[in-house]
Design a protein around this motif. Sequence first.
Motif, mmCIF file in Angstrom:
data_model
loop_
_atom_site.group_PDB
_atom_site.id
_atom_site.type_symbol
_atom_site.label_atom_id
_atom_site.label_comp_id
_atom_site.label_asym_id
_atom_site.label_seq_id
_atom_site.Cartn_x
_atom_site.Cartn_y
_atom_site.Cartn_z
ATOM 1 N N LEU A 23 -1.696 -21.388 -58.111
ATOM 2 C CA LEU A 23 -2.652 -22.357 -58.560
ATOM 3 C C LEU A 23 -3.024 -21.941 -60.078
ATOM 4 N N THR A 24 -3.238 -23.021 -60.959
ATOM 5 C CA THR A 24 -3.659 -22.605 -62.423
ATOM 6 C C THR A 24 -5.111 -22.773 -62.651
ATOM 7 N N GLU A 25 -5.555 -23.911 -62.060
ATOM 8 C CA GLU A 25 -6.802 -24.464 -62.832
ATOM 9 C C GLU A 25 -8.001 -23.271 -62.678
ATOM 10 N N ASP A 26 -8.737 -23.502 -63.887
ATOM 11 C CA ASP A 26 -9.821 -22.541 -63.845
ATOM 12 C C ASP A 26 -9.292 -20.709 -63.782
ATOM 13 N N GLY A 27 -8.082 -20.899 -64.164
ATOM 14 C CA GLY A 27 -7.736 -19.209 -64.280
ATOM 15 C C GLY A 27 -7.333 -18.910 -62.959
ATOM 16 N N GLY A 28 -6.975 -19.943 -61.913
ATOM 17 C CA GLY A 28 -6.548 -19.527 -60.569
ATOM 18 C C GLY A 28 -7.757 -19.026 -59.721
ATOM 19 N N ASN A 29 -9.057 -19.175 -60.117
ATOM 20 C CA ASN A 29 -10.341 -18.958 -59.264
ATOM 21 C C ASN A 29 -11.371 -19.990 -59.625
ATOM 22 N N ARG A 30 -11.704 -20.282 -58.318
ATOM 23 C CA ARG A 30 -12.485 -21.554 -58.345
ATOM 24 C C ARG A 30 -13.535 -21.823 -57.150
ATOM 25 N N VAL A 31 -14.675 -21.585 -56.932
ATOM 26 C CA VAL A 31 -15.273 -22.234 -55.804
ATOM 27 C C VAL A 31 -15.131 -23.723 -55.524
ATOM 28 N N LEU A 32 -14.835 -24.299 -54.345
ATOM 29 C CA LEU A 32 -14.907 -25.576 -53.964
ATOM 30 C C LEU A 32 -16.351 -25.721 -53.661
ATOM 31 N N LYS A 33 -16.468 -25.520 -52.279
ATOM 32 C CA LYS A 33 -17.608 -25.733 -51.379
ATOM 33 C C LYS A 33 -17.665 -25.036 -50.184
ATOM 34 N N TYR A 34 -18.825 -24.742 -49.513
ATOM 35 C CA TYR A 34 -18.928 -23.928 -48.156
ATOM 36 C C TYR A 34 -18.142 -22.507 -48.773
ATOM 37 N N THR A 35 -17.075 -22.234 -47.682
ATOM 38 C CA THR A 35 -16.395 -20.982 -47.871
ATOM 39 C C THR A 35 -15.120 -21.210 -48.720
ATOM 40 N N ASP A 36 -14.792 -22.341 -49.025
ATOM 41 C CA ASP A 36 -13.516 -22.661 -49.612
ATOM 42 C C ASP A 36 -13.543 -22.363 -51.071
ATOM 43 N N GLN A 37 -12.315 -21.897 -51.462
ATOM 44 C CA GLN A 37 -12.109 -21.613 -52.981
ATOM 45 C C GLN A 37 -10.657 -21.337 -53.235
ATOM 46 N N ILE A 38 -10.553 -21.494 -54.433
ATOM 47 C CA ILE A 38 -9.080 -20.966 -55.119
ATOM 48 C C ILE A 38 -9.312 -19.720 -55.271
ATOM 49 N N GLN A 41 -7.389 -16.069 -56.858
ATOM 50 C CA GLN A 41 -6.289 -15.691 -57.295
ATOM 51 C C GLN A 41 -5.013 -16.555 -57.299
ATOM 52 N N GLY A 42 -5.378 -17.837 -57.538
ATOM 53 C CA GLY A 42 -4.155 -18.881 -57.470
ATOM 54 C C GLY A 42 -3.901 -19.283 -56.026
ATOM 55 N N ALA A 43 -4.336 -18.716 -55.089
ATOM 56 C CA ALA A 43 -4.114 -19.258 -53.639
ATOM 57 C C ALA A 43 -5.215 -20.324 -53.140
ATOM 58 N N SER A 44 -4.671 -21.086 -52.392
ATOM 59 C CA SER A 44 -5.378 -22.181 -51.982
ATOM 60 C C SER A 44 -6.291 -21.859 -50.804
ATOM 61 N N PRO A 45 -7.344 -22.421 -50.396
ATOM 62 C CA PRO A 45 -8.260 -21.943 -49.543
ATOM 63 C C PRO A 45 -7.539 -21.300 -48.096
ATOM 64 N N ASN A 46 -8.202 -20.140 -47.655
ATOM 65 C CA ASN A 46 -7.503 -19.308 -46.449
ATOM 66 C C ASN A 46 -8.745 -19.318 -45.519
ATOM 67 N N ASP A 47 -8.490 -20.037 -44.286
ATOM 68 C CA ASP A 47 -9.308 -19.908 -43.372
ATOM 69 C C ASP A 47 -9.001 -19.036 -42.196
ATOM 70 N N GLY A 48 -8.131 -18.152 -42.358
ATOM 71 C CA GLY A 48 -7.293 -17.293 -41.419
ATOM 72 C C GLY A 48 -6.278 -18.178 -40.827
ATOM 73 N N PHE A 49 -6.060 -19.173 -40.933
ATOM 74 C CA PHE A 49 -5.043 -20.076 -40.146
ATOM 75 C C PHE A 49 -3.849 -20.387 -41.217
ATOM 76 N N THR A 50 -4.084 -20.395 -42.693
ATOM 77 C CA THR A 50 -3.556 -20.714 -43.684
ATOM 78 C C THR A 50 -2.092 -19.864 -43.573
ATOM 79 N N VAL A 51 -1.023 -20.738 -43.974
ATOM 80 C CA VAL A 51 0.304 -19.849 -44.035
ATOM 81 C C VAL A 51 0.968 -20.247 -45.410
ATOM 82 N N TYR A 52 0.955 -18.917 -46.265
ATOM 83 C CA TYR A 52 1.664 -19.083 -47.603
ATOM 84 C C TYR A 52 3.166 -18.630 -47.793
#
Length: 426
Positions: free
Chosen positions: A377-392, A394-405
Motif C-alpha cells: 500500500l502506498t498512501e502516506d508512504g505506506g505508513n498511516r495510523v488509522l484508529k485504535y490499534t489499526d494501522q498501515i 510498511q505498506g501492509a494493511s492492519p494486522n491483528d494476528g489473524f491477517t493472512v498476507y
Amino acid sequence: MRLLALTRLAVLVPLMTAATQKRAVPEGFVTTNGQTFELDGEPFYYMGTNAFWLGLLTSPEDVDATFLTMADAGIKVARTWAFNAINATELPTALETNLTYYQVWNDSDWTLNEGPQGLQRLDYVVSSATQHGIKLILTFTNNWVGYGGMELYIYHILGNTATHDEFYTDPTIIASYQRYVTAIVNRYANSSAVFAWELMNEARCAGDSLPAGPDCVPGSETLTTWYQSQSDFVRSLDPYHMITTGGEGQFYWAQPDEYWYNGTLVSDFNFNGEAGEDFEASLSLSNIDFGTYHLYPQTWYPELDYPGSNFSVLNWGLGWIGAHANTSAYVGKPVIMEEFGVTGLDNKTSIYPVWVGYAIATGHARVHPWQFGMLNLTEDGGNRVLKYTDQIYQGASPNDGFTVYPNQTSVWDVFVAAAIVQDWRT
C-alpha cells in the motif's frame, strides 16, 4: 462425539425439509435457491474474505490494487464496513489525520457525511469492486466499539446508564439506526456489486462497555425479534438484494453443551443462548436470506486452550461447522462461514486446510477468513495510523494476528486452492 452425530444428521435432515422459495432478481444480483446461491440462474460458489479497512483507504490506487490482488487470488465476495462513525469531539483529529467518517454524533443526533472524506470513499470501494468483478457484503453497524458501533447510539440517545440491549428495543434508537440504513441502502440499491446487506457485526446482548439487561437473556428472543423487524425494514427499501444478520451463529439449544473447568461443569455460551443469538430461529426468518457464523475457539475458550490440555481447536471448529451445516439443511437456506481465525502461522497452516475442506464438503458453506492482508500500500508512504490499534505499516494493511498476507504462501495457497475448487463447482 458431537462431530460424528452432526455429520450423520446433516445427511438425514434434508429429506425432512422443503426448499426455500427462490426470489427473482435483476441481472447480476445474487439470490438463493434453497441452500444454494445463484447468479443469473447458475449456482454461485465462491471464496470470500474480510477487509473492514477498505473504506479507510485514502488512495483510489490502493483500493484498486487491493481488489486486483483479491481477484487474482480467486476471491469473489468481500465483506467490509458500511459504517464509520465518530463523536463531534473527534472531528478535528479526523480532519487532521484524513480518517474516513460517515456519521458525526453530536448530542442526541448525527449528521451524515457524504463528502470526499465520507461516503464518497465508500462509493469508490463499490465502484472498484464492480470493475474487478467482486461483490460486497456491506455491514450497517457494529456490536463492538470499533469505528462507531451501536453503543454510540446508546450513549448519545439514552446515556451511560442504559444497557447494551436497549439498542434493540428503544424506538428512538431504532428510528436513528433505520435512518442510517436508509441512506446506505438507497445509495447502492441499484448496484450489482452488493452481495448482501448485513444488519450488524456480531450482535450480542452485551457489548464492550455496557452490560446486558434483564430483557436480553436466553429465551427472550430479543435479537431474533430485532433481526425480524430490521430485515423486514430493509426488504421494504430493497426488494432484490439479499439480507443477512452478521451474527456469530450461537445456538439456543434445549440441552446445550457443557465443559469442565476448575472442577465445575460450565454451560457453553455458544449453545445456551447467553449471547442472545438463536441461530436456527434467525435463519428461519422470512427476510433473512442466508445465515452467518464466526469461528474463534482460541479467543472463546482461552481457559481451555493451553499447552497440555485436551482441548482441540481444530476439532472444536469441525463440530461448529457441522452444527451450522446441519441447521442450514434443516431450514433450507445457505450459510457462510463469515469469519474465522487462529493465531500463529503453524496453527493456520495445519488447521485452515481442514476447516475449509470440511466446510466446502458439507455443501452448505462458503468461507470468509478473517482477514485479508494487502502488501505494498502506498498512501502516506505506506505508513498511516488509522484508529485504535489499526494501522498501515510498511505498506501492509492492519494486522491483528489473524491477517493472512500473500507472502505467507503456505496459508495463502490454502485459500487460492479453495477458490479453484469453488470455481470448479460453479
